[in-house]
Design an enzyme around this catalytic site. Structure first.
Site, short mmCIF file in Angstrom:
data_model
loop_
_atom_site.label_atom_id
_atom_site.label_comp_id
_atom_site.label_asym_id
_atom_site.label_seq_id
_atom_site.Cartn_x
_atom_site.Cartn_y
_atom_site.Cartn_z
N ASP A 1 0.87 -1.18 0.00
CA ASP A 1 0.00 0.00 0.00
C ASP A 1 0.91 1.23 0.00
OD1 ASP A 1 -2.13 1.74 -0.01
OD2 ASP A 1 -3.25 0.71 1.57
C1 NOJ Z 1 -4.02 3.93 0.13
C2 NOJ Z 1 -5.21 3.02 0.25
O1 NOJ Z 1 -5.15 2.30 1.47
C3 NOJ Z 1 -5.32 2.04 -0.89
O2 NOJ Z 1 -6.52 1.33 -0.76
C4 NOJ Z 1 -5.24 2.76 -2.20
O3 NOJ Z 1 -5.44 1.88 -3.27
C5 NOJ Z 1 -3.89 3.43 -2.29
N1 NOJ Z 1 -3.75 4.39 -1.20
C6 NOJ Z 1 -3.65 4.13 -3.62
O4 NOJ Z 1 -4.39 5.28 -3.68
#
Ligand code: NOJ
Length: 771
Positions: free
Chosen positions: A299
């Site tokens: 993430d």
């Molecule tokens: C953080 C989020 O937790 C995740 O779900 C998301 O896809 C990413 N950022 C990218 O934006």
């Protein structure tokens, strides 16, 4: 072939293995292009193409493939140019300007040494320009087909901008309505989330990932994120392995079996090891047990956050941990690009590990057909928000709305009997808010609000009087309530649009109090006192605790954040053009203190019953007691939720009769058929979601009191009936026992069929060993 000017690469050290790699690569290429290609008629398999390419890559180029960079507002393509040329970037995210995306692809394809195209990622969570209901709303449809079609539209719209990878579906089991990200989830049930998660993946990826308009999906967040303590985002999770496997991992296993291309790690810490460094999850379960051959992305910056968690002493250690655990690509951080090479040179990471991780990424790029077709021509794709897309958005919204209560058949409203309607509330005409969370590309100008759809539907014959009454859903001022009450009093019916604005749910938007925010409860009381029938339409990103208003209104339509076409869907339901068919994908607590409360809980050794519990107000002040109830309940909230999982009323009346089971005894490996008669005993045609629940009565580990094992949407004309049949294979009853192996145990099972998890029509059967 030439080496690029390695601009911007700090480490220019001579590396024997790079020389070896390139020489070896040349040999492999020569071998493959002569021998293999001849043999295979010039067609190399994806695996052969991956190995061939991998063999020509330097370590830096491999690390580049493992690095995803934020392309932000797309002007980043200018800043990223040198790194793209040098092969230091394998993927970008957050650029949806097609010209910029094409330019970035051109740079990597034409100007980098190996010409490897980019994965272009974006959070296409519940729609692109055309916005569908939030995933939790989509889950309320209990309809894999509409979920799949919604994902198809989202993929096609997104693909027209050059996006080839979405970070969806989010299949974190969510049992905590405080958690803001419950909005993005498919609810609390592993079976429902598996079925709908797979449908979403199929919608995004289609049957051929290289076809136009399909994009790679990403099942997230692996794993356990939904169990964040207290519903605070990013927080610690503690999930025992048995529960992890039987509940939280089930949708991920289903996603892997359905061929999802990628997985994303969770931000959270699981039993002391943050998910991004969790080799138990990423190696043992995902790769060894499930044989996943896609790739895992971290993430956002979660590799570097391993240091913040306190697992490593800095980025170098974090890169080491994430690579070792099996995270193929780092999102938005620079731990990989800065440290992997050094770790390999020092012998801490070996090249085989890196090759293995890069293989997964290259495989996805070949599968997507990017080497053949790196560029995007929007003219080859469907236009944004075309008629078909809007229809799917409206149908999904229509099926997602749950009729929670309907006293005295307050709904549907009878148009001929109305000459005026009061439409009141902060969310009646809120085009942006009805889209919900995660709508980076959603276009609020396309939204049709409840107010405008009602006006459109009732035409000139009915006077629609609108009072916003609150600036936002959080407003505390009660000053405009006098006008609202006045208008309510002078109208034939009142429709109150309540709930939460979009910003109150989603990532990092958790709440500790999940009542209607601001002065909404007071608004309900003031309007109710006007004495007219009051219909509440609630738009929200989570289950709200509605105990303080549930008895103040005649009917409640729970519409979640319904997306672009939420207004017309709601209007059709209000006036009976359609009957509600949504069912709750998550339990609605009475009060926040009941959380976690979910339908598939364990029985405990002291299960509560209506007779065993005592209410706090009934404790006798004059006869001191030392024990009360002696079962699993709250003195001030009992043990039942306000609305159970699977609940949802209809304007029709359905009855379930005659549950039948094809055999009272079934051998392991066989199938049993469970059926019941579903009868529409009303004059209204409508759709009902019939649900099948099973309880394994005795297990080597304790089993939930019921588990959803099947559901069917059934459309019935007035007074029509149909036999609803479910096939239950004994494998469907398998669970992870003490040895953490998936298997079905013999013994007695209770099945129930009904219109909610209360499913009262029940039968039992026995599973025996096969002869
Ligand atoms: C953080 C989020 O937790 C995740 O779900 C998301 O896809 C990413 N950022 C990218 O934006």
């Amino acid at each position: 072939m030439h080496y690029p000017l390695r601009r911007g690469i700090p480490d220019l050290k001579f590396r024997w293995f790079d020389v070896y790699t390139v020489l070896h690569g040349l040999m492999v290429m020569m071998f493959m292009s002569t021998t293999l290609a001849n043999e295979l008629g010039d067609t190399l398999t994806t695996e052969q193409r991956v190995s061939q390419l991998l063999a020509t890559m330097t370590l830096d180029e491999k690390i580049g493939q493992m690095s995803q960079r934020n392309a932000g507002d797309c002007h980043a393509s200018h800043h990223l140019g040198d790194d793209l040329r040098a092969g230091r970037i394998g993927s970008v995210l957050n650029c949806v300007d097609v010209d910029s995306v094409n330019e970035m692809q051109r740079i990597v394809v034409e100007e980098s040494r190996l010409g490897i195209p980019l994965l272009v990622g974006r959070d296409v969570i519940h729609g692109f320009k055309t916005v569908l209901p939030i995933p939790l709303g989509q889950a309320a449809t209990f309809n894999p087909e509409i979920v799949k079609r919604g994902a198809e539209v989202s993929a096609e719209e997104a693909a027209s901008t050059g996006v080839n990878w979405t970070f969806a579906p989010m299949i974190d089991i969510s049992r905590d309505a405080r958690w803001g990200r419950i909005a993005e989830s498919l609810g609390e049930d592993p079976y429902l989330a598996s079925q709908l998660g797979v449908a979403m993946i199929q919608g995004f990826q289609g049957s051929d990932l290289s076809a136009k308009g399909t994009i790679a999906a990403c099942a997230k967040h692996f794993a356990g994120y939904g169990a964040s303590e207290s519903g605070r985002d990013y927080d610690t999770t503690n999930i025992p392995e048995n529960e992890l496997r039987n509940v939280y991992l089930r949708p991920f296993k289903a996603a892997v079996e359905a061929g999802v291309t990628t997985l994303m790690t969770s931000f959270s810490d699981l039993d002391g090891i943050p998910a991004t460094a969790n080799d138990f999850l990423l190696r043992k379960i995902l790769r060894e047990e499930w044989q996943f051959d896609g790739f895992v992305v971290s993430d956002w910056d979660s590799v570097r956050q391993l240091h913040v968690h306190g697992l490593t002493d800095g980025d170098r250690g974090s890169a080491y941990e994430a690579v070792t655990a099996g995270v193929n690509m780092e999102m938005a951080g620079d731990a990989y690009i800065n440290h992997i090479a050094g770790l390999v040179e020092e012998g801490l990471l070996d090249l085989a590990t890196i090759d293995d991780l890069v293989t997964g990424i290259l495989r996805a790029k070949f599968q997507l057909g990017l080497f053949e077709n790196p560029y995007t021509n929007p003219a080859d794709h469907r236009a944004f928000a075309d008629q078909g897309a809007l229809e799917i958005s409206q149908q999904a919204a229509l099926e997602s709305v749950v009729l929670l209560k309907n006293d005295g058949d307050a709904l549907p409203l009878s148009l001929p009997d109305l000459s005026s309607i009061a439409v009141i509330g902060p969310l009646a005409d809120a085009p942006f808010e009805q889209l919900g969370t995660w709508i980076f590309d959603g276009d609020a100008d396309l939204s049709v609000t409840g107010l405008s759809a009602i006006r459109n539907l009732v035409g000139d014959n009915v006077d629609v009087r609108y009072v916003r009454a609150m600036e936002t859903s959080r407003s505390k001022s009660t000053e405009p309530f006098g006008e609202a009450a006045d208008v309510a009093e002078k109208s034939d019916a009142v429709i109150l649009f309540l709930g939460e604005e979009a910003i109150l749910s989603g990532e990092a938007h958790s709440r500790a109090d999940i009542n209607l925010p601001g002065a909404q409860a007071e608004l309900v009381r003031r309007v109710r006192d006007a004495g007219k029938p009051v219909i509440a339409v609630i738009l929200a990103g989570r289950p709200l605790t509605l105990s303080n208003i549930v008895n103040e209104v005649d009917a409640i339509l729970y519409a979640w954040h319904p997306g672009t076409m939420g207004g017309p869907a709601i209007a059709d339901l209000l006036f009976g053009i359609e009957s509600p068919s949504g069912k709750l994908p998550v339990t609605f607590p009475r009060v926040v203190g009941q959380i976690p409360i979910y339908y598939n809980h364990k029985n405990t050794g002291k299960p509560p019953s209506a007779d065993s519990i005592v209410h706090i107000d009934d404790i006798d002040a004059h006869a001191p007691q030392t024990s009360l109830g002696m079962s699993a309940f709250h003195l001030d909230a009992g043990f039942t939720p306000l609305f159970v999982f699977g609940h949802g009323l209809s304007y029709a009346q359905f009855e379930y009769r005659d549950i039948r089971i094809s055999a009272s005894q079934v051998s392991l490996g066989d199938t049993v058929t469970v059926s019941a008669e579903l009868v529409n005993v009303s004059d209204i045609a409508a759709t009902e979601v019939a649900q099948l629940y099973v309880r394994d009565l005795v297990g080597s580990v304790t089993r939930p009191v019921k588990e959803l094992k099947g559901f069917k949407r059934v459309r019935l004309e007035p007074h029509q009936s149909q036999t609803v049949e479910f096939q239950l294979h004994t494998d469907d009853l398998a669970f992870y026992g003490r040895d953490m192996k998936l298997k079905t145990e013999t013994g007695s099972f209770r099945v129930g069929i009904g219109g909610s998890s209360d499913a009262e029509l029940q039968q039992e059967f026995v599973i025996v060993v096969s002869d």
